[in-house]
Design a protein around this motif. Structure first.
Motif, PDB file in Angstrom:
ATOM      1  N   PRO B  21       0.849  -1.192   0.000  1.00  0.00           N
ATOM      2  CA  PRO B  21       0.000   0.000   0.000  1.00  0.00           C
ATOM      3  C   PRO B  21       0.886   1.244   0.000  1.00  0.00           C
ATOM      4  O   PRO B  21       2.041   1.185   0.419  1.00  0.00           O
ATOM      5  CB  PRO B  21      -0.765  -0.096   1.321  1.00  0.00           C
ATOM      6  CG  PRO B  21      -0.610  -1.490   1.784  1.00  0.00           C
ATOM      7  CD  PRO B  21       0.693  -1.968   1.232  1.00  0.00           C
ATOM      8  N   PRO B  22       0.349   2.370  -0.468  1.00  0.00           N
ATOM      9  CA  PRO B  22       1.157   3.589  -0.547  1.00  0.00           C
ATOM     10  C   PRO B  22       1.344   4.234   0.821  1.00  0.00           C
ATOM     11  O   PRO B  22       0.619   3.942   1.762  1.00  0.00           O
ATOM     12  CB  PRO B  22       0.297   4.495  -1.425  1.00  0.00           C
ATOM     13  CG  PRO B  22      -1.105   4.034  -1.164  1.00  0.00           C
ATOM     14  CD  PRO B  22      -1.028   2.567  -0.945  1.00  0.00           C
ATOM     15  N   MET B  53       7.297  -0.987   8.452  1.00  0.00           N
ATOM     16  CA  MET B  53       7.298   0.321   7.802  1.00  0.00           C
ATOM     17  C   MET B  53       5.853   0.787   7.621  1.00  0.00           C
ATOM     18  O   MET B  53       5.044   0.097   6.998  1.00  0.00           O
ATOM     19  CB  MET B  53       7.969   0.250   6.425  1.00  0.00           C
ATOM     20  CG  MET B  53       9.365  -0.360   6.446  1.00  0.00           C
ATOM     21  SD  MET B  53      10.551   0.647   7.335  1.00  0.00           S
ATOM     22  CE  MET B  53      11.184   1.584   5.983  1.00  0.00           C
ATOM     23  N   MET B  54       5.557   1.980   8.128  1.00  0.00           N
ATOM     24  CA  MET B  54       4.188   2.485   8.137  1.00  0.00           C
ATOM     25  C   MET B  54       3.672   2.769   6.725  1.00  0.00           C
ATOM     26  O   MET B  54       4.308   3.476   5.955  1.00  0.00           O
ATOM     27  CB  MET B  54       4.116   3.752   8.992  1.00  0.00           C
ATOM     28  CG  MET B  54       2.715   4.196   9.349  1.00  0.00           C
ATOM     29  SD  MET B  54       1.795   4.994   8.024  1.00  0.00           S
ATOM     30  CE  MET B  54       2.750   6.487   7.775  1.00  0.00           C
ATOM     31  N   ASP B 113      10.213   1.704  10.730  1.00  0.00           N
ATOM     32  CA  ASP B 113      10.403   3.152  10.826  1.00  0.00           C
ATOM     33  C   ASP B 113       9.688   3.770  12.032  1.00  0.00           C
ATOM     34  O   ASP B 113       9.663   4.985  12.183  1.00  0.00           O
ATOM     35  CB  ASP B 113       9.987   3.837   9.518  1.00  0.00           C
ATOM     36  CG  ASP B 113       8.515   3.618   9.178  1.00  0.00           C
ATOM     37  OD1 ASP B 113       7.812   2.945   9.966  1.00  0.00           O
ATOM     38  OD2 ASP B 113       8.073   4.105   8.132  1.00  0.00           O
ATOM     39  N   ASN B 114       9.109   2.926  12.872  1.00  0.00           N
ATOM     40  CA  ASN B 114       8.538   3.395  14.140  1.00  0.00           C
ATOM     41  C   ASN B 114       9.102   2.523  15.266  1.00  0.00           C
ATOM     42  O   ASN B 114       8.363   1.797  15.932  1.00  0.00           O
ATOM     43  CB  ASN B 114       7.008   3.281  14.132  1.00  0.00           C
ATOM     44  CG  ASN B 114       6.330   4.400  13.364  1.00  0.00           C
ATOM     45  OD1 ASN B 114       5.809   5.346  13.940  1.00  0.00           O
ATOM     46  ND2 ASN B 114       6.346   4.306  12.036  1.00  0.00           N
ATOM     47  N   PRO B 115      10.426   2.596  15.468  1.00  0.00           N
ATOM     48  CA  PRO B 115      11.049   1.633  16.375  1.00  0.00           C
ATOM     49  C   PRO B 115      10.533   1.715  17.814  1.00  0.00           C
ATOM     50  O   PRO B 115      10.635   0.755  18.562  1.00  0.00           O
ATOM     51  CB  PRO B 115      12.545   1.974  16.306  1.00  0.00           C
ATOM     52  CG  PRO B 115      12.613   3.343  15.720  1.00  0.00           C
ATOM     53  CD  PRO B 115      11.399   3.511  14.856  1.00  0.00           C
ATOM     54  N   GLY B 116       9.950   2.846  18.184  1.00  0.00           N
ATOM     55  CA  GLY B 116       9.459   2.980  19.563  1.00  0.00           C
ATOM     56  C   GLY B 116       8.044   2.458  19.763  1.00  0.00           C
ATOM     57  O   GLY B 116       7.516   2.509  20.873  1.00  0.00           O
TER      58      GLY B 116
END
Ligand code: SF4
Ligand code: SF4
Lengths: 227, 293
Positions: B21-22, B53-54, B113-116
């Motif tokens: 997805p985009p 990855m979001m 990309d959201n490691p937390g």
């Protein structure tokens, strides 16, 4: 000294700057440490109290006294030590506790002074040798060790998978941290050796029941008569 | 719309492909590709915040793909939602017309990309498959009767290069026991390994779609060898890429030949065009032209 290596609450020191920021314009502190876990972790024993006193004094903050509670999670112990040092505590605007979070709250619940925390609490740790600590149990409330050859997937698998590994291990190492072996490969090896692989294959572990784990938990046992 | 993914897999050799997805709300290029491949693949997998990855919700994008004539294979992982949210999504997806679910554990947030982000994993892949299969048979999570229930075609993933393979095969069987009917694999680059794996996986009785990833360049080949694959890409393939005048075209050609080479051996192929979704229509044309067959 005989080295004593129990399972314990593992702590690390907070940055000194962070502590200064937290205490704000407090000009006098009483310092408390803990003779149990924080002493062994070298975060809140005699030497660390001394070091903290020196740093505070260098910043112009008075230290009215210091003490080490034998085990700060034992609230009566904490209360007794605070009472023993009543004069020094009274002279201070606040208490700085170099103890785990449970200990800091023991202090705060037993004095009128604000209690500041000097440590970050990390996990329940096993130690193999001094200053090396490993998380093996996270007190999940439903122990599965009997099904998993005595190795805890709840804690030692970052995803807490209960039905076997994710596909991500490379060369036997966990996809999340390549310093660790994938615990599920360990479980597999142990079960295989014991001829119990069908445990893994046949039984689909049900989703965990979290309903009894709402925080804060408590356990109040009744004394059995005659004991 | 052409035959559904499920019917196609029952009927014979089936090709699926993957499309992420985009990371935006406007995505004309993805839609263009989807429209071009709609009649050529039986199903289009929609990844779910792959590698942490979001991206846009895989359910939303699956629904969008339905609208342009594709049969989406909605990927859903255990990392981001607890059981309440997962069940709501299953009902929502079904009501939107999504029929295929590919269930996976999901890569840990620290890899993305959201490691937390808080890792959820309230259910694991096996439990989620069992739940989804239960829904499809009119049973809720507690085994109670569910009226007007969804009817999902449930599948999962398997890593044929996992070591020890016996453990992965045990897990495969467990997933089949939990209701999974089809599996998509990591990419293969030689037919011999495919045969070995199919032999190993045969007792599970599940439909297998063999993973295919076109190699775009020597750089990508090296990257895959060093970071992604447990078994290196065979020399024959590396040589062809290395000495090709157009490495990307050669990579597509190799994949087309590979797909046509496994046609008679297996239930299907699953194309994962890493960073070259735009080449998908061309690759599918090459497959249709019978490259290597
Ligand atoms: S399963 Fe693991 S976390 Fe839970 S009680 Fe047992 S050892 Fe501790
Ligand atoms: S590699 Fe093993 S330990 Fe690491 S997350 Fe996957 S199953 Fe858990």
């Amino acid at each position: 000294m005989v080295y004593n290596a129990p399972a314990m609450i593992i702590t690390k020191k907070k940055d000194f700057e962070e502590i200064l920021f937290a205490i704000g314009d407090t000009r006098s502190l009483f310092l408390l440490g803990c003779g149990d876990c924080a002493t062994l972790c070298k975060t809140g024993g005699e030497p660390e109290l001394k070091e903290m006193s020196q740093k505070l004094v260098a910043k112009g903050i008075a230290v009215t006294g210091t003490a080490v509670v034998p085990a700060a999670c034992h609230e009566l112990d904490t209360k007794r030590v605070l009472r023993k040092h009543k004069d020094e505590v009274d002279k201070a605007q606040a208490v700085l506790a170099l103890i785990c979070g449970a200990g800091v709250q023991s202090v705060g619940d037993n004095t009128d002074k604000p209690a500041y925390s000097g440590c970050d609490s990390l996990f329940i740790g096993n130690s193999k040798r001094q200053l090396h600590y490993y998380e093996k149990c996270s007190a999940c409330g439903e122990c599965v060790l009997n099904d998993t050859a005595g190795l805890c997937p709840e804690t030692r698998c970052p995803k807490s998978l209960l039905n076997g590994p994710c596909g991500g291990a490379v060369g036997g190492k966990c996809e999340v941290n390549s310093e660790n072996l994938c615990v599920w490969i360990d479980i597999y090896n142990r079960l295989k050796k014991a001829g119990k692989l069908e445990n893994l294959l046949l039984k689909i572990s049900a989703p965990k029941d979290n309903s009894g784990l709402a925080k804060p938990q408590k356990l109040e046992l009744k004394r059995e008569p005659g004991r | 719309m052409a035959k559904s993914f499920r019917d196609s897999l029952e009927a014979g050799f089936t090709i699926t492909a993957e499309i992420p997805p985009p990371k935006s709300v406007s995505f004309p290029k993805s839609i263009e590709v989807a429209k071009k491949v709609a009649g050529k693949v039986a199903g289009l997998n929609v990844t779910d915040n792959q590698r942490g990855m979001m991206r846009m919700s895989s359910m939303a994008f699956s629904h969008i793909l339905l609208g342009v004539g594709c049969d989406p294979v909605w990927q859903i992982c255990c990392r981001d939602r607890n059981r309440l949210a997962l069940q709501s999504d299953l009902l929502g997806a079904s009501a939107l017309g999504i029929k295929n679910v590919c269930v996976m554990t999901g890569d840990y947030p620290t890899l993305g990309d959201n490691p937390g982000a808080k890792a959820v994993y309230d259910l694991d892949a096996v439990q989620l498959m069992k739940l989804t299969d239960g829904f499809s048979n009119g049973k809720d999570i507690r085994g109670g009767v569910m009226k007007n229930h969804p009817d999902f075609f449930v599948g999962g993933v398997v890593n044929p290069f996992y070591e020890p393979i016996e453990l992965e095969l045990l897990k495969l069987q467990k997933k089949v026991n939990a209701g999974a009917k089809f599996f998509q694999t990591q990419p293969f680059f030689d037919i011999e390994s495919v045969d070995t794996f199919l032999e190993q996986a045969k007792p599970s009785g599940a439909k297998m779609l063999i993973g295919v990833t076109p190699i775009k360049s020597m750089k990508m080949l090296k990257f895959l060898n060093e970071n992604v694959l447990t078994k290196p890409i065979p020399d024959g393939v590396s040589k062809r890429i290395e000495f090709a005048s157009d490495q990307m075209m050669e990579g597509l050609k190799i994949s087309a030949e590979f797909i046509n080479g496994i046609r008679d051996r297996v239930d299907g192929a699953h194309i994962m065009p890493i960073n070259q979704v735009a080449s998908l229509p061309l690759l599918l044309d090459m497959v249709e032209e019978g490259n290597g067959a």
